[in-house]
Design an enzyme around this catalytic site. Structure first.
Site, PDB file in Angstrom:
ATOM      1  N   CYS A   2      51.227  22.026 -16.711  1.00 42.80           N
ATOM      2  CA  CYS A   2      51.506  23.230 -17.491  1.00 42.80           C
ATOM      3  C   CYS A   2      51.353  24.475 -16.615  1.00 42.80           C
ATOM      4  O   CYS A   2      50.384  24.604 -15.878  1.00 42.80           O
ATOM      5  CB  CYS A   2      50.618  23.387 -18.710  1.00 42.80           C
ATOM      6  SG  CYS A   2      50.847  22.133 -19.959  1.00 42.80           S
ATOM      7  N   ARG A  27      54.887  22.400 -12.135  1.00 45.45           N
ATOM      8  CA  ARG A  27      53.629  21.990 -12.777  1.00 45.45           C
ATOM      9  C   ARG A  27      53.871  21.188 -14.052  1.00 45.45           C
ATOM     10  O   ARG A  27      52.954  20.565 -14.581  1.00 45.45           O
ATOM     11  CB  ARG A  27      52.789  23.227 -13.110  1.00 45.45           C
ATOM     12  CG  ARG A  27      52.368  24.018 -11.902  1.00 45.45           C
ATOM     13  CD  ARG A  27      51.552  25.206 -12.336  1.00 45.45           C
ATOM     14  NE  ARG A  27      50.301  24.809 -12.919  1.00 45.45           N
ATOM     15  CZ  ARG A  27      49.155  24.718 -12.259  1.00 45.45           C
ATOM     16  NH1 ARG A  27      49.106  25.004 -10.988  1.00 45.45           N
ATOM     17  NH2 ARG A  27      48.056  24.354 -12.868  1.00 45.45           N
ATOM     18  N   TRP A  74      53.757  20.433 -19.672  1.00 48.96           N
ATOM     19  CA  TRP A  74      53.682  18.994 -19.415  1.00 48.96           C
ATOM     20  C   TRP A  74      52.950  18.437 -20.627  1.00 48.96           C
ATOM     21  O   TRP A  74      51.774  18.719 -20.836  1.00 48.96           O
ATOM     22  CB  TRP A  74      52.893  18.744 -18.132  1.00 48.96           C
ATOM     23  CG  TRP A  74      52.917  17.321 -17.677  1.00 48.96           C
ATOM     24  CD1 TRP A  74      53.866  16.727 -16.898  1.00 48.96           C
ATOM     25  CD2 TRP A  74      51.948  16.311 -17.939  1.00 48.96           C
ATOM     26  NE1 TRP A  74      53.537  15.409 -16.673  1.00 48.96           N
ATOM     27  CE2 TRP A  74      52.374  15.127 -17.302  1.00 48.96           C
ATOM     28  CE3 TRP A  74      50.757  16.279 -18.672  1.00 48.96           C
ATOM     29  CZ2 TRP A  74      51.650  13.934 -17.375  1.00 48.96           C
ATOM     30  CZ3 TRP A  74      50.042  15.089 -18.735  1.00 48.96           C
ATOM     31  CH2 TRP A  74      50.496  13.938 -18.082  1.00 48.96           C
ATOM     32  N   ASN A 100      47.043  25.817 -21.104  1.00 45.32           N
ATOM     33  CA  ASN A 100      47.088  24.689 -20.174  1.00 45.32           C
ATOM     34  C   ASN A 100      45.754  23.956 -20.326  1.00 45.32           C
ATOM     35  O   ASN A 100      44.705  24.563 -20.147  1.00 45.32           O
ATOM     36  CB  ASN A 100      47.252  25.226 -18.746  1.00 45.32           C
ATOM     37  CG  ASN A 100      47.113  24.147 -17.692  1.00 45.32           C
ATOM     38  OD1 ASN A 100      47.248  22.960 -17.989  1.00 45.32           O
ATOM     39  ND2 ASN A 100      46.851  24.559 -16.468  1.00 45.32           N
ATOM     40  N   GLY A 101      45.794  22.678 -20.674  1.00 44.95           N
ATOM     41  CA  GLY A 101      44.547  21.930 -20.832  1.00 44.95           C
ATOM     42  C   GLY A 101      44.576  21.114 -22.116  1.00 44.95           C
ATOM     43  O   GLY A 101      45.637  20.860 -22.680  1.00 44.95           O
ATOM     44  N   GLU A 489      51.331   4.298   0.083  1.00 36.85           N
ATOM     45  CA  GLU A 489      51.936   5.616  -0.050  1.00 36.85           C
ATOM     46  C   GLU A 489      53.471   5.517  -0.067  1.00 36.85           C
ATOM     47  O   GLU A 489      54.142   6.198  -0.842  1.00 36.85           O
ATOM     48  CB  GLU A 489      51.446   6.523   1.097  1.00 36.85           C
ATOM     49  CG  GLU A 489      52.068   7.900   1.175  1.00 36.85           C
ATOM     50  CD  GLU A 489      51.825   8.783  -0.042  1.00 36.85           C
ATOM     51  OE1 GLU A 489      51.071   8.401  -0.953  1.00 36.85           O
ATOM     52  OE2 GLU A 489      52.429   9.865  -0.081  1.00 36.85           O
ATOM     53  N   LYS A 493      55.743   6.811  -3.162  1.00 35.11           N
ATOM     54  CA  LYS A 493      56.826   7.793  -2.999  1.00 35.11           C
ATOM     55  C   LYS A 493      58.103   7.271  -3.646  1.00 35.11           C
ATOM     56  O   LYS A 493      58.777   7.993  -4.367  1.00 35.11           O
ATOM     57  CB  LYS A 493      57.120   8.073  -1.515  1.00 35.11           C
ATOM     58  CG  LYS A 493      56.133   8.905  -0.737  1.00 35.11           C
ATOM     59  CD  LYS A 493      56.128  10.376  -1.065  1.00 35.11           C
ATOM     60  CE  LYS A 493      55.230  10.679  -2.201  1.00 35.11           C
ATOM     61  NZ  LYS A 493      53.850  10.944  -2.011  1.00 35.11           N
ATOM     62  N   GLU A 496      57.828   7.107  -7.554  1.00 36.18           N
ATOM     63  CA  GLU A 496      57.711   8.357  -8.314  1.00 36.18           C
ATOM     64  C   GLU A 496      58.993   9.169  -8.306  1.00 36.18           C
ATOM     65  O   GLU A 496      59.272   9.865  -9.262  1.00 36.18           O
ATOM     66  CB  GLU A 496      56.485   9.189  -7.908  1.00 36.18           C
ATOM     67  CG  GLU A 496      56.446   9.740  -6.534  1.00 36.18           C
ATOM     68  CD  GLU A 496      55.125  10.460  -6.214  1.00 36.18           C
ATOM     69  OE1 GLU A 496      54.360  10.809  -7.121  1.00 36.18           O
ATOM     70  OE2 GLU A 496      54.858  10.678  -5.014  1.00 36.18           O
ATOM     71  N   HIS A 512      48.972 -14.151  -1.538  1.00 37.07           N
ATOM     72  CA  HIS A 512      48.149 -14.416  -2.728  1.00 37.07           C
ATOM     73  C   HIS A 512      48.819 -13.881  -3.992  1.00 37.07           C
ATOM     74  O   HIS A 512      48.145 -13.516  -4.951  1.00 37.07           O
ATOM     75  CB  HIS A 512      46.765 -13.793  -2.550  1.00 37.07           C
ATOM     76  CG  HIS A 512      46.041 -14.353  -1.361  1.00 37.07           C
ATOM     77  ND1 HIS A 512      45.541 -15.629  -1.336  1.00 37.07           N
ATOM     78  CD2 HIS A 512      45.773 -13.823  -0.147  1.00 37.07           C
ATOM     79  CE1 HIS A 512      44.974 -15.864  -0.164  1.00 37.07           C
ATOM     80  NE2 HIS A 512      45.107 -14.780   0.580  1.00 37.07           N
ATOM     81  N   LYS A 611      52.803  18.232 -10.792  1.00 42.80           N
ATOM     82  CA  LYS A 611      52.243  18.427  -9.466  1.00 42.80           C
ATOM     83  C   LYS A 611      50.724  18.471  -9.503  1.00 42.80           C
ATOM     84  O   LYS A 611      50.053  17.927  -8.655  1.00 42.80           O
ATOM     85  CB  LYS A 611      52.802  19.731  -8.895  1.00 42.80           C
ATOM     86  CG  LYS A 611      52.307  20.071  -7.505  1.00 42.80           C
ATOM     87  CD  LYS A 611      53.001  19.225  -6.482  1.00 42.80           C
ATOM     88  CE  LYS A 611      52.488  19.433  -5.087  1.00 42.80           C
ATOM     89  NZ  LYS A 611      52.761  18.261  -4.255  1.00 42.80           N
TER      90      LYS A 611
HETATM   91  C1  G6P Z   1      49.691  14.199  -9.024  1.00 40.46           C
HETATM   92  C2  G6P Z   1      50.786  14.516  -8.022  1.00 40.46           C
HETATM   93  C3  G6P Z   1      50.550  13.717  -6.742  1.00 40.46           C
HETATM   94  C4  G6P Z   1      49.164  13.995  -6.203  1.00 40.46           C
HETATM   95  C5  G6P Z   1      48.079  13.739  -7.238  1.00 40.46           C
HETATM   96  C6  G6P Z   1      46.732  14.255  -6.782  1.00 40.46           C
HETATM   97  O1  G6P Z   1      49.810  12.897  -9.448  1.00 40.46           O
HETATM   98  O2  G6P Z   1      52.061  14.198  -8.567  1.00 40.46           O
HETATM   99  O3  G6P Z   1      51.525  14.092  -5.777  1.00 40.46           O
HETATM  100  O4  G6P Z   1      48.940  13.180  -5.092  1.00 40.46           O
HETATM  101  O5  G6P Z   1      48.399  14.430  -8.453  1.00 40.46           O
HETATM  102  O6  G6P Z   1      46.804  15.653  -6.664  1.00 40.46           O
HETATM  103  P1  G6P Z   1      45.863  16.516  -5.740  1.00 40.46           P
HETATM  104  O7  G6P Z   1      46.334  17.930  -5.950  1.00 40.46           O
HETATM  105  O8  G6P Z   1      44.477  16.296  -6.225  1.00 40.46           O
HETATM  106  O9  G6P Z   1      46.065  16.056  -4.352  1.00 40.46           O
END
Ligand code: G6P
Length: 616
Positions: A2, A27, A74, A100-101, A489, A493, A496, A512, A611
């Site tokens: 948000c 956001r 969001w 936001n929250g 990772e 990527k 997502e 396994h 984000k």
């Molecule tokens: C969200 C974002 C990710 C990020 C994660 C942790 O899921 O989409 O890209 O890695 O939060 O965020 P931070 O700001 O704590 O690294």
């Protein structure tokens, strides 16, 4: 998670708010809305969809207004519908609010308000809060707003960053913060407020961070905002300066922020190392943790906490710290750590890794550790965010603003910062071979150039490779040692942003379970560097090939042997093992990017994600 933007001053509020929402859209992008005050009344626009849809809806209305609030959502409570979009208006029209929250006790407050005959037009906790504030004011017979806020929030549980307009205080914006970040932008004869600095930078780089449980009144005639605390006395606001400019938050000719940020990695790494490496003798210096070095050196164990990509960086951090500094290190998902009653002593050190510095679970995990006497540190990107403000010490990664929801340059800068940290600890604990220490620093200094050439060389081949991945339903990523977290990772990527199911696995664990999934339609991306585990990984590749699997290898430059094992090979330069994740992740970032573009996905704003996750 948000985005909030608010303005009061002399400019036209509507275009300013819309522009601010566009910058905050990363956001959250389920719905958007704005409210402006003109004369006695409000004009309110809100709807499901993106900010561009809201802009179209507003077009054609001539909206003269110099004050307003806006929100990009969001969804937490309630589906992303027009009715659930913010702002919300109280039953009596007094309060217009964006939030936001999460209001945790919204059900109880709602039940009470329903008993009082107040009806609801949405499913959100925010609407409950809006009516609750108006109800409190009515109950207090129009007492001053300072008193109303104190009384209303004495009964509200949860997290909030709030901006509101109230009819009885024209031209004022009221802000309130618990947990969810809010910044005030200070201009001449104008004030701004936002969830983060990105929408403020075009107008002002002077900001005030609202602290926990503070509320503020902004009016253009004030020389400084009035800031109160729900708990203590008012404070004199401290203005801080943002040290990056508007170019950092523009796409600058790239089709997507993600691609721009991938190519910004050489600079992100340089900025992360700037001023931190002394050449003669070769030595790492980390000013942000110098005060706590004694405790760090003698710590019996370190615990790294984080979420998402930051958790993957923490996993690499564990390998780095254990190898270079020989301190037992554990890595935990922040969300698990905080709820499992961890055993923490006053000798413990807990380090939160977070790009945004605002992730709710990471912040809560650090708070828990602090309460129990641990030393808490933050490795963060956003300067002045909650984690660096609440930790005893820390390291900024200085990657610059990261807008693409899929984290890229923050990851490699986190790895750089963790390498510096491990080297520094290792040197100060006298456990690290001097030659190896120096070698790693020499390679670290060369890394920005190596990253730049690697990106140039592999971008095109990866784009071609993506054409064959774009049709896959599943992709497996394998790696070992330092490159096991990179496999995780790479898979994250891809899933997502391209919505292809992907899994990362330690290569040897494949037999396994995941081996059962392998057939000719399953691409398997294997990180197979010429390192201490090379032969073992070749063995794992053979296991994949024996089942008809299609192998794509990330290999060390000059390794021709690997070509007979893999259908496609992407090369990265040879560097000492602990630094290799910073290079091996590059083809995986690009592969996810190009695959998502080919599939027509919204790369910078993937569905359902945000984000900065400021709710649990
Ligand atoms: C969200 C974002 C990710 C990020 C994660 C942790 O899921 O989409 O890209 O890695 O939060 O965020 P931070 O700001 O704590 O690294």
């Amino acid at each position: 998670m948000c985005g909030i933007i608010a303005y009061t001053g002399f400019r036209q509020a509507v275009p300013l708010l819309l522009e601010g929402l566009r910058r905050l859209e990363y956001r959250g992008y389920d719905s958007a809305g704005l409210a402006v005050q003109n004369g006695e009344g409000y004009r309110l626009f809100k709807q499901a969809g993106k900010v561009s849809d809201l802009a179209k809806a507003v077009e054609g209305f001539s909206l003269e207004a110099r004050i307003g609030i806006a929100h990009t959502r969001w969804a937490t409570h309630g589906a992303p519908t027009d009715a659930n979009a913010h702002p919300h208006v109280s039953y009596d029209g007094e309060v217009v609010l964006v939030h936001n929250g999460i209001i945790e006790n919204y059900a109880m407050l709602k039940a009470y308000l329903l008993e009082q005959g107040i009806s609801f037009s949405s499913d959100t906790d925010t609407e409950v809060l809006t009516h609750w504030i108006a109800w409190t004011r009515q109950k207090l017979a129009d007492a001053p707003w300072e008193k109303v806020i104190r009384e209303a929030f004495a009964h509200v549980e949860g997290t909030f960053g709030i901006a509101m307009l109230v009819r009885s205080l024209p031209d004022h914006i009221i802000l309130l913060r618990r947990f969810s970040p809010l910044l005030i932008g200070v201009g001449r004869g104008e004030y701004f407020a936002a969830s983060d600095a990105t929408p403020l930078v075009p107008y002002t780089r002077s900001v005030i961070h609202l602290e926990e449980d503070e509320f503020a009144f902004l009016h253009p005639d004030q020389t400084e905002p009035l800031i109160f605390s729900l708990r203590d006395q008012p404070r004199t606001p401290k203005v801080e300066h943002i040290d990056w400019d508007i170019a950092a938050i523009e796409r600058g000719g790239y089709p997507h922020f993600m691609l721009k940020e991938i190519f910004e990695q050489p600079n992100a790494l340089r900025d992360c190392m700037r001023g931190r490496i002394r050449l003669e003798p070769l030595e790492v210096r980390l000013g942000g943790i110098s005060r706590v070095m004694d405790r760090l050196i003698s710590a019996p164990r370190l615990t790294l906490v984080g979420c998402g990509t930051s958790w993957h960086a923490a996993l690499v951090g564990e390998y780095l710290i254990e190898q270079l500094a020989r301190i037992p290190t554990e890595v935990e998902y922040a969300s698990e750590f905080r709820y499992r009653n961890p055993v923490i002593s006053s000798q413990d050190v807990v380090i939160g890794i977070s790009q945004s510095g605002e992730t709710a679970d990471t912040l809560a995990a650090l708070r828990l550790a602090k309460q129990q006497g641990a030393l808490i540190l933050g490795i963060t990107n956003v300067v002045g965010s909650s984690i660096p403000r609440e930790t005893h010490a820390g390291i900024y990664i200085h990657a610059g603003p990261e807008i693409g929801v899929a984290s890229t340059k923050a990851f490699t800068a986190q790895l750089t910062a963790l390498t510096l940290f491990a080297l520094h600890l290792g040197a100060n604990r006298y456990v690290l071979d001097r030659n190896f220490h120096d070698l790693l620093i020499e390679y670290l200094l060369r890394l920005p150039d190596l990253v730049a050439t690697t990106l140039q060389q592999i971008n095109e081949p990866v784009a071609q490779l993506a054409e064959s991945i774009a049709h896959a339903s599943n992709v497996l990523y394998l790696g070992r040692g330092y490159n096991f977290p990179v496999a995780l990772e790479g898979a994250l990527k891809l899933k997502e942003i391209s919505y292809i199911h992907a899994e990362g696995y330690p290569a040897a664990e494949m037999k396994h379970g995941p081996i059962a999934l392998i057939d000719k339609d399953m691409p398997v991306v294997v990180i197979a560097l010429r390192d201490s585990l090379y032969e073992k990984v070749l063995g794992n590749i053979q296991e994949v090939r024996a089942r008809g699997g299609r192998v794509i290898a990330i290999a060390t430059q000059g390794d021709t042997e690997i070509q007979s094992y893999a259908e496609q090979v992407l090369y990265v330069p040879e560097v000492p093992e602990p630094l290799s994740p910073i290079l091996t992740v590059l083809p995986l970032q690009l592969l996810a990017y190009h695959t998502a573009v080919l599939r027509g996905c919204d790369v910078d704003q993937p569905r359902n994600l945000a984000k900065s996750v400021t709710v649990e």
